[in-house]
Design a protein around this motif. Structure first.
Motif, mmCIF file in Angstrom:
data_model
loop_
_atom_site.group_PDB
_atom_site.id
_atom_site.type_symbol
_atom_site.label_atom_id
_atom_site.label_comp_id
_atom_site.label_asym_id
_atom_site.label_seq_id
_atom_site.Cartn_x
_atom_site.Cartn_y
_atom_site.Cartn_z
ATOM 1 N N LYS A 158 -7.801 -13.277 1.592
ATOM 2 C CA LYS A 158 -8.232 -13.000 2.996
ATOM 3 C C LYS A 158 -7.064 -11.753 3.416
ATOM 4 N N ALA A 159 -6.130 -11.611 2.743
ATOM 5 C CA ALA A 159 -5.566 -10.348 3.132
ATOM 6 C C ALA A 159 -6.103 -9.016 2.686
ATOM 7 N N ILE A 160 -6.916 -9.201 1.406
ATOM 8 C CA ILE A 160 -7.687 -8.048 0.960
ATOM 9 C C ILE A 160 -8.848 -7.784 1.815
ATOM 10 N N TYR A 161 -9.637 -9.052 2.441
ATOM 11 C CA TYR A 161 -10.579 -8.812 3.296
ATOM 12 C C TYR A 161 -10.378 -8.402 4.533
ATOM 13 N N ASN A 162 -9.544 -8.637 5.121
ATOM 14 C CA ASN A 162 -8.789 -8.286 6.291
ATOM 15 C C ASN A 162 -8.537 -6.665 6.517
ATOM 16 N N ASN A 163 -7.907 -6.139 5.350
ATOM 17 C CA ASN A 163 -7.341 -4.959 5.271
ATOM 18 C C ASN A 163 -7.640 -4.112 4.094
ATOM 19 N N PRO A 164 -9.058 -3.845 3.755
ATOM 20 C CA PRO A 164 -9.346 -3.340 2.425
ATOM 21 C C PRO A 164 -8.755 -2.048 2.077
ATOM 22 N N GLY A 165 -8.445 -1.207 3.422
ATOM 23 C CA GLY A 165 -7.987 0.000 3.258
ATOM 24 C C GLY A 165 -6.354 0.082 2.773
ATOM 25 N N HIS A 166 -5.812 -0.964 2.773
ATOM 26 C CA HIS A 166 -4.422 -1.000 2.277
ATOM 27 C C HIS A 166 -4.244 -0.524 0.904
ATOM 28 N N PRO A 167 -3.183 0.282 0.275
ATOM 29 C CA PRO A 167 -3.223 0.612 -1.053
ATOM 30 C C PRO A 167 -2.994 -0.338 -1.989
ATOM 31 N N TRP A 168 -3.916 -1.270 -2.261
ATOM 32 C CA TRP A 168 -3.855 -2.540 -3.039
ATOM 33 C C TRP A 168 -3.546 -1.833 -4.512
ATOM 34 N N ALA A 169 -2.716 -2.616 -5.255
ATOM 35 C CA ALA A 169 -2.353 -2.347 -6.719
ATOM 36 C C ALA A 169 -1.809 -3.627 -7.260
ATOM 37 N N VAL A 170 -2.589 -4.036 -8.574
ATOM 38 C CA VAL A 170 -2.361 -5.233 -9.276
ATOM 39 C C VAL A 170 -0.823 -5.555 -9.108
ATOM 40 N N PRO A 171 0.207 -4.718 -9.543
ATOM 41 C CA PRO A 171 1.473 -5.299 -9.765
ATOM 42 C C PRO A 171 2.019 -5.647 -8.288
ATOM 43 N N ALA A 172 1.611 -5.039 -7.154
ATOM 44 C CA ALA A 172 2.024 -5.554 -5.889
ATOM 45 C C ALA A 172 1.473 -6.631 -5.597
ATOM 46 N N ALA A 208 -16.979 0.775 4.268
ATOM 47 C CA ALA A 208 -17.553 2.236 4.327
ATOM 48 C C ALA A 208 -18.968 2.279 4.678
ATOM 49 N N LYS A 209 -19.696 1.213 4.227
ATOM 50 C CA LYS A 209 -21.364 1.260 4.776
ATOM 51 C C LYS A 209 -21.126 0.987 6.354
ATOM 52 N N GLU A 210 -20.233 0.162 6.736
ATOM 53 C CA GLU A 210 -20.232 -0.098 8.232
ATOM 54 C C GLU A 210 -19.936 1.308 8.884
ATOM 55 N N LYS A 211 -18.780 1.726 8.388
ATOM 56 C CA LYS A 211 -18.178 2.973 9.181
ATOM 57 C C LYS A 211 -19.394 4.099 9.135
ATOM 58 N N ILE A 225 -9.857 5.848 5.699
ATOM 59 C CA ILE A 225 -9.704 4.535 6.356
ATOM 60 C C ILE A 225 -10.003 3.289 5.362
ATOM 61 N N CYS A 226 -10.952 3.719 4.323
ATOM 62 C CA CYS A 226 -11.200 2.668 3.375
ATOM 63 C C CYS A 226 -10.143 2.538 2.102
ATOM 64 N N GLY A 227 -9.237 3.445 2.279
ATOM 65 C CA GLY A 227 -8.164 3.378 1.316
ATOM 66 C C GLY A 227 -8.237 4.295 -0.161
ATOM 67 N N TYR A 228 -9.107 5.522 0.342
ATOM 68 C CA TYR A 228 -9.207 6.313 -0.704
ATOM 69 C C TYR A 228 -8.567 7.690 -0.229
ATOM 70 N N MET A 229 -7.608 8.143 -1.101
ATOM 71 C CA MET A 229 -6.897 9.419 -0.707
ATOM 72 C C MET A 229 -7.684 10.686 -1.214
ATOM 73 N N ASN A 230 -8.548 10.480 -2.050
ATOM 74 C CA ASN A 230 -9.308 11.274 -2.747
ATOM 75 C C ASN A 230 -10.935 11.110 -2.366
ATOM 76 N N ILE A 231 -11.708 12.102 -1.600
ATOM 77 C CA ILE A 231 -12.665 11.899 -1.383
ATOM 78 C C ILE A 231 -14.097 11.972 -2.523
ATOM 79 N N GLU A 232 -13.835 12.609 -3.807
ATOM 80 C CA GLU A 232 -14.493 12.484 -4.459
ATOM 81 C C GLU A 232 -14.378 11.270 -5.486
ATOM 82 N N HIS A 233 -13.483 10.458 -5.448
ATOM 83 C CA HIS A 233 -13.218 9.223 -5.859
ATOM 84 C C HIS A 233 -13.943 8.324 -5.114
ATOM 85 N N PHE A 234 -13.716 8.440 -3.765
ATOM 86 C CA PHE A 234 -14.606 7.579 -2.759
ATOM 87 C C PHE A 234 -16.097 7.530 -3.264
#
Length: 257
Positions: A158-172, A208-211, A225-234
């Motif tokens: 739920k947290a992922i779906y509500n805030n996908p732009g958060h800097p999610w990482a597996v360890p955290a 991103a599609k919505e935006k 906004i979608c959590g990408y610090m690098n536009i090429e990666h996005f």
């Protein structure tokens, strides 16, 4: 047809609380326990954890009591001639765990509010809400996801779906649900059919599609906004999932509208 007689939520009782109706009620009774409790099941009192649902048929013996410092529940007295309720394989009088008790609790709150207030669409709204409740009951009674970690995994998703732009990482994420990274990845995928990081990526691309279609932001801003610090990666991940670069997708959708 469904008829609600009484409904309530967050009822709190003291440690000596006992509810004993040997002949049962003339109506159905649905309970969601908010604390541990003991129920009369198969001729004896058995203890069940918090966040269990139990359905009693009309005229069925009812006996339950507190087994902690207090007892709390949500409850509904109702009548129904719904075939899917009567023919479902719910074990009447036997508590079973609800995989998402907070969502279920919110449904009780909404139903109780509709029951208490005279609104234009009161009966229709109550009927819709109660059908959702019954569907969730039947789903839960057949669920194989009632593992000790399921609720934590569900909250994480739920947290992922509500805030996908958060800097999610597996360890955290693993630390958040008190599991090792390897074990989290294994049970997340076995539970939801997708890895936790793939779930994050899918959520980010949906956002991103919505935006791209419905916001004035530049593509670099959407990436951030979608959590990408690098536009090429996005752009690379967007193309991998959609088959288009972000600007191509934006132009294509605009021309189709």
């Amino acid at each position: 047809m469904i008829r609600i007689y009484y409904a309530g939520y967050d009822a709190i009782h003291t440690a000596d609380f006992v509810y004993d109706v040997p002949e049962g009620h003339n109506t159905w009774l649905l309970i969601l326990t908010r604390t541990p409790a003991q129920f009369w099941v198969e001729g004896e009192m058995k203890e069940y954890p918090a966040n269990c649902a139990v359905v009693f048929q009309p005229h069925q013996k009812i006996l339950y009591r507190a087994c902690a410092d207090s007892y709390g529940n949500d409850w509904i007295h109702f009548d129904s001639d719904e075939i899917h309720l009567k023919e479902s394989k719910l074990l009447h009088g036997v508590p079973f765990p609800m995989p998402d008790p907070e969502y279920f609790h919110q449904l009780f709150q909404l139903l109780t509010a509709e029951h208490f207030f005279s609104c234009a669409y009161r009966e229709l709204s109550m009927d819709y809400l109660f059908r959702i409740i019954i569907n969730k009951l039947i789903e839960a009674s057949h669920s194989t996801n009632n593992t000790p970690h399921y609720q934590n995994l569900l909250n994480l998703r739920k947290a992922i779906y509500n805030n996908p732009g958060h800097p999610w990482a597996v360890p955290a994420m693993a630390e958040h649900v008190h599991l090792s990274s390897g074990y989290l990845q294994a049970i997340y995928k076995s539970t939801f059919g997708i890895s936790c990081m793939d779930d994050v990526i899918q959520c980010r691309i949906r956002l991103a599609k919505e935006k791209l279609l419905h916001s004035p932001h530049r593509i670099s801003e959407i990436a951030a906004i979608c959590g990408y610090m690098n536009i090429e990666h996005f752009s690379r991940q967007f193309r991998q999932i959609t088959g288009y670069a972000p600007r191509e997708y934006q132009k294509l959708m605009a021309s189709d509208s």
